[in-house]
Design a protein around this motif. Sequence first.
Motif, PDB file in Angstrom:
ATOM      1  N   VAL A 183       0.881   4.174  -2.905  1.00  0.00           N
ATOM      2  CA  VAL A 183       0.710   5.612  -2.663  1.00  0.00           C
ATOM      3  C   VAL A 183       1.865   6.395  -3.284  1.00  0.00           C
TER       4      VAL A 183
ATOM      5  N   GLN B 279       0.829  -1.211   0.000  1.00  0.00           N
ATOM      6  CA  GLN B 279       0.000   0.000   0.000  1.00  0.00           C
ATOM      7  C   GLN B 279       0.860   1.257   0.000  1.00  0.00           C
TER       8      GLN B 279
ATOM      9  N   ASP C 154       1.576   9.042  -6.384  1.00  0.00           N
ATOM     10  CA  ASP C 154       2.027  10.416  -6.183  1.00  0.00           C
ATOM     11  C   ASP C 154       3.069  10.831  -7.214  1.00  0.00           C
TER      12      ASP C 154
END
Length: 110
Positions: free
Chosen positions: A55, A51, A59
Amino acid sequence: MLGLEALVKVSARIRRAASTLDGPDPAGSVTRRAWPGKQAIGAGGLLAVGQALLVIALDRGNLAVVAALLATYPLATVLLARLLLGERFGHRTRVGIGVALLAATLLGAS
């Protein structure tokens, strides 16, 4: 992960709570060979790392590429079924896996 294991070794209350991860003991014996809850803790740690990497990719990476690669996540389940359970793949499944891997490779190269 190591912190939870240390707590399990120190506290009887936490050990009882963590033993619910193992399910009931089929033999009804008091001793167990291993604590399968370690596998659950390890899987949780790997999930947390995955996870976090997702992310970071969302990003910093191209959203279209990340989304396309993310859509191939069921491929891991299919390959694990083949390796661990000995599942047999039909011709269509093998072609689909090959196309998915080719697409992921091409997206990674772009």
